[in-house]
Enzyme design. Structure first.
Site, PDB file in Angstrom:
ATOM      1  CG  ASP A 111      31.684  74.039 -20.266  1.00 24.33           C
ATOM      2  OD1 ASP A 111      31.028  74.274 -21.279  1.00 24.33           O
ATOM      3  OD2 ASP A 111      32.154  72.907 -20.024  1.00 24.33           O
ATOM      4  CB  THR A 115      30.833  76.276 -11.599  1.00 26.93           C
ATOM      5  OG1 THR A 115      30.962  74.931 -12.049  1.00 26.93           O
ATOM      6  CG2 THR A 115      31.776  76.508 -10.425  1.00 26.93           C
TER       7      THR A 115
END
Ligand code: IMP
Ligand code: MG
Length: 192
Positions: A111, A115
């Site tokens: 996204d 991460t």
């Protein structure tokens, strides 16, 4: 739970078919290297979202491998927008044996890319022989599309999705399909 679903984005049959196909691509790439992998492959799934994907994927990968889970949180609480990613524990539990092994890092969805970037940096630091990245889903937004990944199972619209391991506030991971939730479900939880 099923009453909270707005729309099925990818159904369980399409997922199963694509996971099998992707595994065969990965096995082809990693299994046919000139240099045999002396220590085998190390799979590093990012928890919790990738657990169902990884469980399905590895059963189609007939390669010698070890699995080292990595825990990263990016959405504490009932939120649908990223607030940055942080590792729950330092990567100290990742063994030094990552050195000179071939690592396949796996996440559920790309996204903002916070991460994966965090995980890639931490693993590169441990000097693997090679590092490849794999995500189940990639959102159609520039932050995701600009981040290089080796394997993507599906590109999805820039919407909040759950199911097949992906959660909202910890729930819905057990839905077999990848779906969007009704607006009132998201709004209600965000208000709590
Ligand atoms: P990023 O750090 O923004 O790239 O997001 C990656 C992490 O955020 C994933 O591992 C998921 O845990 C979570 N995430 C991002 N988008 C979604 C979504 O649409 N549904 C559920 N979790 C998501
Ligand atoms: Mg999550």
């Amino acid at each position: 739970m099923n009453g909270d679903i707005e729309r099925v984005i990818i159904d369980r049959h399409a997922i199963a078919q694509r996971v099998k196909e992707l595994a065969s691509t990965i096995a082809g790439d990693l299994g046919s290297q000139d240099q045999p992998l002396p220590k085998g492959l190390t799979l590093v799934p990012i928890l919790s979202g990738s657990f169902i994907f990884v469980a399905d994927l590895i059963r189609h990968l007939p390669l010698l491998m070890r699995i080292r889970m990595l825990s990263i949180v990016s959405y504490p609480g009932p939120r649908t927008t990223s607030r940055g990613a942080r590792m729950q524990s330092e990567l100290t539990h990742l063994p030094h044996t990552l050195q000179n092994t071939h690592v396949l890092l796996i996440d559920d969805i790309l996204d903002t890319s916070n991460t994966l970037r965090l995980a890639v940096d931490a693993i590169q630091h441990r000097q693997p022989a090679a590092l490849r990245t794999c995500v189940l889903l990639r959102k159609q937004r520039s932050s995701a599309l600009q981040f290089p990944v080796d394997y993507v199972a599906f590109d999805v619209p820039d919407k909040f999705v759950v199911g097949y391991g992906l959660d909202f506030n910890g729930y819905y991971r057990n839905l077999p399909d990848i779906v969007t939730l009704k607006a009132e479900v998201l709004e209600q939880a965000e208000r709590v």
